[in-house]
Design a protein around this motif. Structure first.
Motif, PDB file in Angstrom:
ATOM      1  N   UNK A 141     -52.687 -50.917 -92.117  1.00 39.13           N
ATOM      2  CA  UNK A 141     -51.227 -51.433 -91.804  1.00 39.13           C
ATOM      3  C   UNK A 141     -51.204 -51.505 -90.255  1.00 39.13           C
ATOM      4  N   UNK A 142     -50.778 -52.489 -89.659  1.00 40.66           N
ATOM      5  CA  UNK A 142     -50.697 -52.579 -88.304  1.00 40.66           C
ATOM      6  C   UNK A 142     -49.144 -52.457 -87.833  1.00 40.66           C
ATOM      7  N   UNK A 143     -48.911 -51.642 -86.772  1.00 39.34           N
ATOM      8  CA  UNK A 143     -47.472 -51.309 -86.221  1.00 39.34           C
ATOM      9  C   UNK A 143     -47.354 -51.606 -84.870  1.00 39.34           C
ATOM     10  N   UNK A 144     -46.410 -52.161 -84.398  1.00 35.85           N
ATOM     11  CA  UNK A 144     -46.212 -52.656 -83.079  1.00 35.85           C
ATOM     12  C   UNK A 144     -45.759 -51.351 -82.219  1.00 35.85           C
ATOM     13  N   UNK A 145     -46.314 -51.364 -81.045  1.00 35.38           N
ATOM     14  CA  UNK A 145     -45.937 -50.375 -80.195  1.00 35.38           C
ATOM     15  C   UNK A 145     -45.725 -50.985 -78.749  1.00 35.38           C
ATOM     16  N   UNK A 146     -44.601 -51.533 -78.491  1.00 37.02           N
ATOM     17  CA  UNK A 146     -44.221 -52.196 -77.409  1.00 37.02           C
ATOM     18  C   UNK A 146     -43.771 -51.374 -76.405  1.00 37.02           C
ATOM     19  N   UNK A 147     -43.270 -50.337 -76.541  1.00 40.35           N
ATOM     20  CA  UNK A 147     -42.596 -49.568 -75.607  1.00 40.35           C
ATOM     21  C   UNK A 147     -42.540 -48.025 -75.911  1.00 40.35           C
ATOM     22  N   UNK A 148     -42.341 -46.953 -75.030  1.00 35.75           N
ATOM     23  CA  UNK A 148     -42.462 -45.794 -75.057  1.00 35.75           C
ATOM     24  C   UNK A 148     -41.686 -45.354 -76.311  1.00 35.75           C
ATOM     25  N   UNK A 149     -40.675 -45.860 -76.567  1.00 33.28           N
ATOM     26  CA  UNK A 149     -39.829 -45.311 -77.889  1.00 33.28           C
ATOM     27  C   UNK A 149     -40.690 -45.458 -79.215  1.00 33.28           C
ATOM     28  N   UNK A 150     -41.398 -46.632 -79.023  1.00 35.13           N
ATOM     29  CA  UNK A 150     -42.293 -46.774 -80.300  1.00 35.13           C
ATOM     30  C   UNK A 150     -43.173 -46.048 -80.446  1.00 35.13           C
ATOM     31  N   UNK A 151     -44.147 -45.604 -79.331  1.00 38.96           N
ATOM     32  CA  UNK A 151     -45.218 -44.631 -79.457  1.00 38.96           C
ATOM     33  C   UNK A 151     -44.713 -43.169 -79.804  1.00 38.96           C
ATOM     34  N   UNK A 152     -43.705 -43.048 -79.254  1.00 41.21           N
ATOM     35  CA  UNK A 152     -43.006 -41.715 -79.509  1.00 41.21           C
ATOM     36  C   UNK A 152     -42.921 -41.173 -81.074  1.00 41.21           C
ATOM     37  N   UNK A 153     -42.201 -42.482 -81.795  1.00 44.61           N
ATOM     38  CA  UNK A 153     -42.165 -42.402 -83.084  1.00 44.61           C
ATOM     39  C   UNK A 153     -43.412 -42.743 -83.988  1.00 44.61           C
ATOM     40  N   UNK A 154     -44.101 -43.268 -83.092  1.00 50.42           N
ATOM     41  CA  UNK A 154     -45.646 -43.474 -83.903  1.00 50.42           C
ATOM     42  C   UNK A 154     -46.242 -42.113 -84.396  1.00 50.42           C
ATOM     43  N   UNK A 155     -46.131 -40.893 -83.719  1.00 49.50           N
ATOM     44  CA  UNK A 155     -46.731 -39.594 -84.394  1.00 49.50           C
ATOM     45  C   UNK A 155     -45.947 -39.602 -85.769  1.00 49.50           C
ATOM     46  N   UNK A 156     -44.677 -39.513 -85.929  1.00 49.91           N
ATOM     47  CA  UNK A 156     -44.239 -39.166 -87.072  1.00 49.91           C
ATOM     48  C   UNK A 156     -44.586 -40.221 -88.309  1.00 49.91           C
ATOM     49  N   UNK A 157     -44.690 -41.485 -87.835  1.00 49.80           N
ATOM     50  CA  UNK A 157     -44.822 -42.548 -88.807  1.00 49.80           C
ATOM     51  C   UNK A 157     -46.605 -42.515 -89.164  1.00 49.80           C
ATOM     52  N   UNK A 158     -47.343 -41.972 -88.329  1.00 50.30           N
ATOM     53  CA  UNK A 158     -48.823 -41.813 -88.701  1.00 50.30           C
ATOM     54  C   UNK A 158     -49.074 -40.660 -89.539  1.00 50.30           C
ATOM     55  N   UNK A 159     -48.258 -39.547 -89.631  1.00 51.63           N
ATOM     56  CA  UNK A 159     -48.516 -38.563 -90.326  1.00 51.63           C
ATOM     57  C   UNK A 159     -47.986 -38.653 -91.748  1.00 51.63           C
ATOM     58  N   UNK A 160     -46.900 -39.771 -91.816  1.00 53.36           N
ATOM     59  CA  UNK A 160     -46.210 -40.042 -92.911  1.00 53.36           C
ATOM     60  C   UNK A 160     -47.095 -40.982 -93.877  1.00 53.36           C
ATOM     61  N   UNK A 161     -48.002 -41.810 -93.105  1.00 48.53           N
ATOM     62  CA  UNK A 161     -48.660 -42.865 -93.792  1.00 48.53           C
ATOM     63  C   UNK A 161     -49.734 -42.419 -94.493  1.00 48.53           C
ATOM     64  N   UNK A 162     -49.989 -43.006 -95.662  1.00 49.92           N
ATOM     65  CA  UNK A 162     -51.078 -42.859 -96.664  1.00 49.92           C
ATOM     66  C   UNK A 162     -52.447 -43.651 -96.284  1.00 49.92           C
ATOM     67  N   UNK A 163     -52.231 -44.632 -95.446  1.00 45.00           N
ATOM     68  CA  UNK A 163     -53.603 -45.625 -95.030  1.00 45.00           C
ATOM     69  C   UNK A 163     -53.419 -45.272 -93.498  1.00 45.00           C
ATOM     70  N   UNK A 164     -54.539 -45.842 -93.147  1.00 45.39           N
ATOM     71  CA  UNK A 164     -54.980 -45.690 -91.562  1.00 45.39           C
ATOM     72  C   UNK A 164     -54.006 -46.824 -91.002  1.00 45.39           C
ATOM     73  N   UNK A 165     -53.447 -46.501 -89.622  1.00 41.83           N
ATOM     74  CA  UNK A 165     -52.448 -47.522 -88.833  1.00 41.83           C
ATOM     75  C   UNK A 165     -53.287 -47.918 -87.836  1.00 41.83           C
ATOM     76  N   UNK A 166     -53.045 -49.029 -87.472  1.00 47.84           N
ATOM     77  CA  UNK A 166     -53.312 -50.025 -86.224  1.00 47.84           C
ATOM     78  C   UNK A 166     -52.170 -49.890 -85.383  1.00 47.84           C
ATOM     79  N   UNK A 167     -52.305 -49.463 -84.141  1.00 46.16           N
ATOM     80  CA  UNK A 167     -51.416 -49.716 -83.163  1.00 46.16           C
ATOM     81  C   UNK A 167     -51.428 -50.875 -82.444  1.00 46.16           C
ATOM     82  N   UNK A 168     -50.626 -51.676 -82.386  1.00 49.68           N
ATOM     83  CA  UNK A 168     -50.513 -53.113 -81.913  1.00 49.68           C
ATOM     84  C   UNK A 168     -50.197 -53.036 -80.361  1.00 49.68           C
ATOM     85  N   UNK A 169     -50.953 -53.286 -79.404  1.00 48.40           N
ATOM     86  CA  UNK A 169     -50.675 -53.208 -78.100  1.00 48.40           C
ATOM     87  C   UNK A 169     -50.840 -54.436 -77.392  1.00 48.40           C
ATOM     88  N   UNK A 170     -50.392 -55.117 -76.423  1.00 44.84           N
ATOM     89  CA  UNK A 170     -50.705 -56.027 -75.578  1.00 44.84           C
ATOM     90  C   UNK A 170     -51.047 -55.922 -74.349  1.00 44.84           C
TER      91      UNK A 170
END
Length: 378
Positions: A61-90
């Motif tokens: 599953x891919x997850x957008x990370x457009x700002x600092x707030x998103x990457x800050x939340x990403x740690x919690x999201x990645x720990x909760x996910x049961x499948x690998x996550x792709x961080x979407x960076x532009x």
């Protein structure tokens, strides 16, 4: 049942990479991906959506990370996910560094868009340190200005040249854990670009027809584009891009793979378009059954035919079948053999029960087979 020779698909040979615990490329199963559409900074909403996608069968599953707030939340999201996550960076390379440290299994980033060679080197160092793969995502709608000037418009050659330029930047830093996409909303353009790229590189290819449209139009366009490539053996992972909930993308992705015999998951429904001969409301019955059987992950087949013209023939080829009969009585087939009749009342619940029982039987048989195998090995 093994594929008949005229159905065999010879997959393009690609090297394999790992996206977290999921192998991509080589002889690994073709993976199904989707992307969240919640605000990533809202960790709870994003995790809830990820959970629905996981239940639908998403491998990655891919997850957008457009700002600092998103990457800050990403740690919690990645720990909760049961499948690998792709961080979407532009464009902002620091978001890639933050996402890699926060648990991303893969970074979706175009090296040529993030600035200097040193910035690319920093992203590569972060990816290596955290065991991240990288997905290069070339898109016809955002081609580099110099390529548009060179070719005059988006074309297969421009998409492939862009991809090769981004690949070169990664390989200059001794990084080869990457996969590549060359997407376009024009299915013909995308297919031609992927075909050319498949001959030029040995990395895994991520397939998609971008901005495909709504659930119906986007499904058709994606099935034609992605399906054509898969049929010719090109593609190691797919995402169906729909203006719909992401779990619908997963379901459509699996339907494409099931149709081509490349993956099996859940119930494959064979049903007629209905006509005046139908003995029950086929359309509403199929809709109700598809909704009621989404929880079934065990591969099996179900035929729902409104009359006895084609019904018996189709039922012989499926695990469970039902054909419409007269006086509100319909024939039920189990493993291709006529078994009993069922009236309109309670028919859907009855069929759901049969499917659930068959799934349990198949799973039990698989468990017995594995136990026997382990016993022999011991």
């Amino acid at each position: 049942m093994s594929l008949r020779p005229w159905r065999d698909i010879a997959r393009r040979k690609s090297r394999q990479i790992m996206v977290g615990s999921v192998p991509v490329g080589g002889d690994a199963p073709i993976t199904v991906q989707t992307m969240t559409n919640t605000l990533t900074s809202d960790a709870k909403a994003t995790i809830d959506q990820i959970r629905r996608c996981e239940e639908a069968g998403a491998d990655i599953i891919r997850v957008s990370c457009p700002d600092v707030e998103s990457t800050a939340a990403f740690r919690q999201i990645a720990k909760a996910a049961r499948v690998p996550l792709v961080a979407d960076i532009h464009f902002h390379y620091k978001r890639a560094l933050e996402a890699a440290d926060a648990g991303a299994a893969c970074l979706r980033i175009n090296p040529g868009n993030i600035g200097s060679s040193e910035r690319v080197a920093e992203v590569v160092r972060a990816a290596k340190a955290n065991g991240c793969a990288i997905r290069i995502g070339v898109n016809a709608g955002s081609l580099e200005k110099d390529l548009l000037e060179k070719y005059g418009e988006p074309c297969p050659e421009a998409l492939v040249e862009s991809a090769l330029d981004h690949i070169r930047l990664l390989e200059e830093h001794d990084f080869r854990e990457y996969k590549v996409a060359v997407k376009a909303s024009d299915a013909f353009l995308a297919v031609a670009a992927y075909q050319q790229l498949a001959e030029a590189v040995d990395c895994p290819l991520h397939l998609g027809i971008t901005e495909a449209g709504g659930l119906i139009g986007g499904t058709v366009k994606s099935a034609i584009g992605i399906g054509s490539l898969l049929w010719f053996g090109v593609g190691d992972t797919i995402r169906v891009s729909l203006s719909a909930e992401p779990e619908e993308e997963v379901r459509v992705g699996y339907e494409i793979l099931k149709t081509l015999g490349l993956r099996t998951r859940g119930v494959r429904v064979v049903s007629c378009p209905s006509c005046a001969r139908q003995g029950f409301d086929v359309i509403r019955t199929v809709q109700a059954l598809e909704d009621a059987l989404q929880h079934i992950k065990t591969p099996m087949s179900l035929s729902v035919l409104g009359c006895v013209v084609n019904g018996p023939g189709e039922a012989r080829e499926t695990d469970i079948g039902i054909t419409g009969g007269g006086n509100g009585k319909h024939m039920v087939y189990l493993s291709g053999i006529t078994d009993h009749t069922i009236a309109d009342a309670g028919m859907i619940a009855h069929i759901v029960g049969l499917v659930e029982a068959k799934a349990a039987e198949i799973e039990a048989g698989s468990a017995v087979s594995m136990d026997t195998l382990h016993g022999k090995a011991a």
